[in-house]
Design a protein around this motif. Structure first.
Motif, PDB file in Angstrom:
ATOM      1  N   ARG A   1       1.053  11.787   3.255  1.00 40.78           N
ATOM      2  CA  ARG A   1       1.102  10.622   4.086  1.00 40.78           C
ATOM      3  C   ARG A   1       1.597  10.545   5.220  1.00 40.78           C
ATOM      4  O   ARG A   1       2.847  11.538   5.355  1.00 40.78           O
ATOM      5  N   HIS A   2       1.604   9.694   6.208  1.00 42.59           N
ATOM      6  CA  HIS A   2       2.482   9.505   7.234  1.00 42.59           C
ATOM      7  C   HIS A   2       3.786   8.847   6.670  1.00 42.59           C
ATOM      8  O   HIS A   2       3.824   8.393   5.704  1.00 42.59           O
ATOM      9  N   GLN A   3       4.934   8.946   7.552  1.00 43.72           N
ATOM     10  CA  GLN A   3       6.092   8.334   7.308  1.00 43.72           C
ATOM     11  C   GLN A   3       6.045   6.628   6.954  1.00 43.72           C
ATOM     12  O   GLN A   3       5.268   6.187   7.805  1.00 43.72           O
ATOM     13  N   PRO A   4       6.359   6.271   6.021  1.00 43.58           N
ATOM     14  CA  PRO A   4       6.088   4.790   6.049  1.00 43.58           C
ATOM     15  C   PRO A   4       6.565   4.020   6.795  1.00 43.58           C
ATOM     16  O   PRO A   4       7.747   4.166   7.504  1.00 43.58           O
TER      17      PRO A   4
ATOM     18  N   ASP B   1       1.915  10.447  -1.505  1.00 44.64           N
ATOM     19  CA  ASP B   1       1.556   9.155  -2.386  1.00 44.64           C
ATOM     20  C   ASP B   1       1.697   9.805  -3.737  1.00 44.64           C
ATOM     21  O   ASP B   1       2.006  10.925  -4.057  1.00 44.64           O
TER      22      ASP B   1
ATOM     23  N   TRP C   1       5.931  12.980   3.523  1.00 37.61           N
ATOM     24  CA  TRP C   1       5.761  12.047   2.489  1.00 37.61           C
ATOM     25  C   TRP C   1       4.448  12.041   1.859  1.00 37.61           C
ATOM     26  O   TRP C   1       3.408  12.546   2.288  1.00 37.61           O
TER      27      TRP C   1
ATOM     28  N   TRP D   1       4.416   5.986  -2.229  1.00 37.48           N
ATOM     29  CA  TRP D   1       4.988   7.099  -1.331  1.00 37.48           C
ATOM     30  C   TRP D   1       6.355   7.551  -1.695  1.00 37.48           C
ATOM     31  O   TRP D   1       7.448   6.527  -1.795  1.00 37.48           O
TER      32      TRP D   1
ATOM     33  N   ASP E   1       0.883  -1.279  -0.028  1.00 37.05           N
ATOM     34  CA  ASP E   1      -0.087   0.111   0.064  1.00 37.05           C
ATOM     35  C   ASP E   1       1.002   1.249  -0.028  1.00 37.05           C
ATOM     36  O   ASP E   1       0.370   2.171  -0.447  1.00 37.05           O
ATOM     37  N   GLN E   2       1.913   1.253   0.628  1.00 36.71           N
ATOM     38  CA  GLN E   2       2.642   2.425   0.735  1.00 36.71           C
ATOM     39  C   GLN E   2       3.819   2.606  -0.308  1.00 36.71           C
ATOM     40  O   GLN E   2       4.862   3.238  -0.271  1.00 36.71           O
ATOM     41  N   GLN E   3       3.937   1.663  -1.307  1.00 29.66           N
ATOM     42  CA  GLN E   3       4.942   1.431  -2.411  1.00 29.66           C
ATOM     43  C   GLN E   3       5.080   2.853  -3.259  1.00 29.66           C
ATOM     44  O   GLN E   3       6.429   3.247  -3.467  1.00 29.66           O
TER      45      GLN E   3
END
Length: 176
Positions: A112-115, A106, A104, A45, A41-43
């Motif tokens: 977004r929050h930090q991965p 997307d 961060w 970012w 899901d966070q790829q």
């Protein structure tokens, strides 16, 4: 032993066997899937540079929560579609308006929050797996309890009523 007692004992053995087989399977399957999905899901970012539009000062809520190193402040950054975006972000406390900070985003440019790290994703996956294993156990134990209380206890009550109907007239000297 009554037949219902034997059935209840075998139901307990079956429940324990199913728990032994299904709980670890459900837990392991979900743990692996959740951890992998969190990382997927966070790829997209990526780290982006943002400019603070206000000073990042201590807030009462941050101090009360014990977080004196970060504060919320409004930041501005440019999204991949070249639109300018603003939002509240956690930044180092004391950072002045106009300073840059890393945030961060997307692929669509949303903040977004930090991965999370692979280890953090694994821990969350393990937690989800443990919850799944516990859920399987609860469903099986609950199902066993329902069968015992609803089916077996009803059968026992009917058997007791039949036996009492047979014995009661002799004990009370009432004859129907």
């Amino acid at each position: 032993m009554r037949r219902t007692d034997v059935a209840e004992a075998w139901l307990g053995v079956g429940t324990a066997a199913l728990m032994t087989a299904l709980a670890p399977l459900a837990g392991a399957t979900l743990a692996g899937n959740v951890g992998a999905q969190l990382l997927r899901d966070q790829q997209g970012w990526h780290r982006t540079t943002a400019v603070l539009t206000e000073n990042a000062a201590y807030t009462e809520t941050a101090v009360a929560a014990g977080d004196t190193g970060r504060a919320e402040a409004m930041v501005r950054w440019t999204a991949p579609d070249h639109s300018v975006r603003t939002a509240m972000a956690l930044v180092p406390t004391g950072t002045r308006a106009g300073a840059t900070t890393a945030v961060w985003t997307d692929a669509a440019g949303r903040l977004r929050h930090q991965p999370m790290t692979a280890h953090q994703a694994e821990v969350l996956g393990d937690l989800a797996g443990a919850c799944a294993a516990a859920g399987v156990c609860l469903v099986l134990v609950g199902g066993r309890r329902v069968v015992v209380r609803v089916v077996l206890d009803r059968y026992r009550a009917r058997a007791w009523e039949r036996a009492w109907a047979e014995v009661e007239p002799r004990w009370t000297h009432r004859h129907a």
